[in-house]
Scaffold this motif. Sequence first.
Motif, PDB file in Angstrom:
ATOM      1  N   ASP A 117       0.827  -1.208   0.000  1.00  0.00           N
ATOM      2  CA  ASP A 117       0.000   0.000   0.000  1.00  0.00           C
ATOM      3  C   ASP A 117       0.861   1.259   0.000  1.00  0.00           C
ATOM      4  N   SER A 118       1.994   1.213   0.715  1.00  0.00           N
ATOM      5  CA  SER A 118       2.894   2.357   0.747  1.00  0.00           C
ATOM      6  C   SER A 118       3.518   2.592  -0.627  1.00  0.00           C
ATOM      7  N   VAL A 119       3.866   1.516  -1.315  1.00  0.00           N
ATOM      8  CA  VAL A 119       4.437   1.643  -2.659  1.00  0.00           C
ATOM      9  C   VAL A 119       3.404   2.237  -3.608  1.00  0.00           C
ATOM     10  N   ARG A 120       2.162   1.764  -3.505  1.00  0.00           N
ATOM     11  CA  ARG A 120       1.109   2.293  -4.367  1.00  0.00           C
ATOM     12  C   ARG A 120       0.882   3.778  -4.094  1.00  0.00           C
ATOM     13  N   ALA A 121       0.860   4.139  -2.821  1.00  0.00           N
ATOM     14  CA  ALA A 121       0.665   5.547  -2.466  1.00  0.00           C
ATOM     15  C   ALA A 121       1.812   6.409  -2.986  1.00  0.00           C
ATOM     16  N   PHE A 122       3.025   5.878  -2.930  1.00  0.00           N
ATOM     17  CA  PHE A 122       4.207   6.582  -3.444  1.00  0.00           C
ATOM     18  C   PHE A 122       4.062   6.836  -4.942  1.00  0.00           C
ATOM     19  N   VAL A 123       3.732   5.795  -5.681  1.00  0.00           N
ATOM     20  CA  VAL A 123       3.586   5.919  -7.130  1.00  0.00           C
ATOM     21  C   VAL A 123       2.465   6.904  -7.472  1.00  0.00           C
ATOM     22  N   ASP A 124       1.342   6.784  -6.779  1.00  0.00           N
ATOM     23  CA  ASP A 124       0.224   7.692  -7.032  1.00  0.00           C
ATOM     24  C   ASP A 124       0.613   9.148  -6.755  1.00  0.00           C
ATOM     25  N   ALA A 125       1.299   9.373  -5.636  1.00  0.00           N
ATOM     26  CA  ALA A 125       1.683  10.737  -5.267  1.00  0.00           C
ATOM     27  C   ALA A 125       2.673  11.327  -6.257  1.00  0.00           C
ATOM     28  N   VAL A 126       3.647  10.534  -6.673  1.00  0.00           N
ATOM     29  CA  VAL A 126       4.651  11.018  -7.630  1.00  0.00           C
ATOM     30  C   VAL A 126       3.979  11.401  -8.940  1.00  0.00           C
ATOM     31  N   GLU A 127       3.070  10.547  -9.416  1.00  0.00           N
ATOM     32  CA  GLU A 127       2.434  10.838 -10.701  1.00  0.00           C
ATOM     33  C   GLU A 127       1.491  12.032 -10.597  1.00  0.00           C
ATOM     34  N   ALA A 128       0.898  12.239  -9.427  1.00  0.00           N
ATOM     35  CA  ALA A 128       0.047  13.416  -9.239  1.00  0.00           C
ATOM     36  C   ALA A 128       0.883  14.691  -9.210  1.00  0.00           C
ATOM     37  N   ASP A 129       2.084  14.615  -8.641  1.00  0.00           N
ATOM     38  CA  ASP A 129       2.936  15.796  -8.485  1.00  0.00           C
ATOM     39  C   ASP A 129       3.821  16.083  -9.693  1.00  0.00           C
ATOM     40  N   LEU A 130       4.399  15.017 -10.268  1.00  0.00           N
ATOM     41  CA  LEU A 130       5.429  15.194 -11.294  1.00  0.00           C
ATOM     42  C   LEU A 130       5.044  14.665 -12.670  1.00  0.00           C
ATOM     43  N   GLY A 131       3.901  14.019 -12.762  1.00  0.00           N
ATOM     44  CA  GLY A 131       3.486  13.446 -14.035  1.00  0.00           C
ATOM     45  C   GLY A 131       3.803  11.966 -14.103  1.00  0.00           C
ATOM     46  N   PRO A 132       3.359  11.303 -15.173  1.00  0.00           N
ATOM     47  CA  PRO A 132       3.569   9.861 -15.310  1.00  0.00           C
ATOM     48  C   PRO A 132       5.043   9.474 -15.140  1.00  0.00           C
ATOM     49  N   ILE A 133       5.279   8.418 -14.377  1.00  0.00           N
ATOM     50  CA  ILE A 133       6.644   7.946 -14.141  1.00  0.00           C
ATOM     51  C   ILE A 133       7.172   7.271 -15.404  1.00  0.00           C
ATOM     52  N   ASP A 134       8.348   7.690 -15.828  1.00  0.00           N
ATOM     53  CA  ASP A 134       9.010   7.089 -16.990  1.00  0.00           C
ATOM     54  C   ASP A 134      10.049   6.062 -16.569  1.00  0.00           C
ATOM     55  N   VAL A 135      10.682   6.286 -15.415  1.00  0.00           N
ATOM     56  CA  VAL A 135      11.730   5.399 -14.902  1.00  0.00           C
ATOM     57  C   VAL A 135      11.419   5.076 -13.449  1.00  0.00           C
ATOM     58  N   PHE A 136      11.357   3.791 -13.130  1.00  0.00           N
ATOM     59  CA  PHE A 136      11.181   3.371 -11.738  1.00  0.00           C
ATOM     60  C   PHE A 136      12.422   2.597 -11.344  1.00  0.00           C
ATOM     61  N   ASP A 137      13.152   3.126 -10.374  1.00  0.00           N
ATOM     62  CA  ASP A 137      14.433   2.546  -9.942  1.00  0.00           C
ATOM     63  C   ASP A 137      14.255   1.894  -8.570  1.00  0.00           C
ATOM     64  N   SER A 138      14.167   0.551  -8.550  1.00  0.00           N
ATOM     65  CA  SER A 138      14.081  -0.189  -7.288  1.00  0.00           C
ATOM     66  C   SER A 138      15.488  -0.323  -6.722  1.00  0.00           C
ATOM     67  N   ASN A 139      15.834   0.605  -5.868  1.00  0.00           N
ATOM     68  CA  ASN A 139      17.192   0.699  -5.347  1.00  0.00           C
ATOM     69  C   ASN A 139      17.300   0.270  -3.888  1.00  0.00           C
ATOM     70  N   ALA A 140      16.208   0.362  -3.132  1.00  0.00           N
ATOM     71  CA  ALA A 140      16.253   0.077  -1.699  1.00  0.00           C
ATOM     72  C   ALA A 140      16.747  -1.339  -1.433  1.00  0.00           C
ATOM     73  N   GLY A 141      17.645  -1.470  -0.461  1.00  0.00           N
ATOM     74  CA  GLY A 141      18.155  -2.795  -0.100  1.00  0.00           C
ATOM     75  C   GLY A 141      18.984  -2.721   1.166  1.00  0.00           C
ATOM     76  N   ILE A 142      19.089  -3.855   1.855  1.00  0.00           N
ATOM     77  CA  ILE A 142      19.933  -3.936   3.051  1.00  0.00           C
ATOM     78  C   ILE A 142      20.777  -5.201   2.981  1.00  0.00           C
ATOM     79  N   MET A 143      21.888  -5.192   3.708  1.00  0.00           N
ATOM     80  CA  MET A 143      22.781  -6.355   3.727  1.00  0.00           C
ATOM     81  C   MET A 143      23.304  -6.575   5.137  1.00  0.00           C
ATOM     82  N   ALA A 144      23.047  -7.751   5.668  1.00  0.00           N
ATOM     83  CA  ALA A 144      23.624  -8.157   6.951  1.00  0.00           C
ATOM     84  C   ALA A 144      24.710  -9.176   6.678  1.00  0.00           C
TER      85      ALA A 144
END
Length: 306
Positions: A80-107
């Motif tokens: 739901d947070s990802v969906r809200a993020f995408v919706d907010a970005v497209e409302a503010d900046l226009g349709p997303i052209d590039v989606f960069d899944s960068n988040a990650g952690i390493m133990a």
Amino acid sequence: MARQQPRVLVGRTAAITGGARGIGKETARALLREGMKVAIGDLDLALAEATADELRTAVPGRGGVPVEVRAYALDVVDRDSVRAFVDAVEADLGPIDVFDSNAGIMALTTFLDESDDSIRRQIDVNVMGVVNGAKEILPRFVARGRGHLVNVASMAGKAGFAGAATYCGTKHFVVGLSEAIRGELAHAGAPVDVTCVMPAIVQTELAAGTKDTRGVKKVTPEEVAAAIVEALKAPRFDVFVPRSAGVANTVIGVLPRRGREGVAKALGADRALIEADPAARAAYELRAAASDPRLDAPAPPKSLAP
């Protein structure tokens, strides 16, 4: 055959997960320099806002027009947070052209010593975070007939390295998922690009205390960001950073198991993660361990105690 003209990025919109620091931050900087509008999504909203403010000041606009960069709260583990993020970005900046899944952690620890919580947390962020991003953005890309999904994996997605069993497993997943998605999109005739980024050890907090290897040097977040920009301008799937890592992967890949392990030993790659300095990693390990807002911060692992 004439060379294909590089894709123009000016005016397009990019969304970056885990964009407040490290590779994500430098990718945001690089994309802003190309004239793109950039959305930084991060679990740490305050840091994301500080990063956006810094980049807004540091990156010169084109033709006197200020750069457009915004920060958003984002928990990639929560669909739901990802969906809200995408919706907010497209409302503010226009349709997303590039989606960069960068988040990650390493133990870093041996598999037998790793806690179940640590394993689950890496799977949640590194696997489900990428899945959630792809599930939310790809239907929009397919419907529009355009878009570029960038999944940041690792050279750890091409081999197993002692001391990082779970991390390697999650990055193998990202590589395999990305390859399969690319194949499915091609089969459907959908003009959507997929890129899988596979850096060697990157000089970020995530890699603190790791040992150097011979033959493949550590790279900077700026180098990874530059490689991503290059892949956006001239789309391709495999992006190794440095490029020599891709050559090495190809050459070593034709060797039998014993040969591959011998090369890894000769290069010191077999010790790069399992012999990482616990003291140098303590701050990062504890922050990563507490990265799930639904869990109480755990007690410091005994191996990290002073």
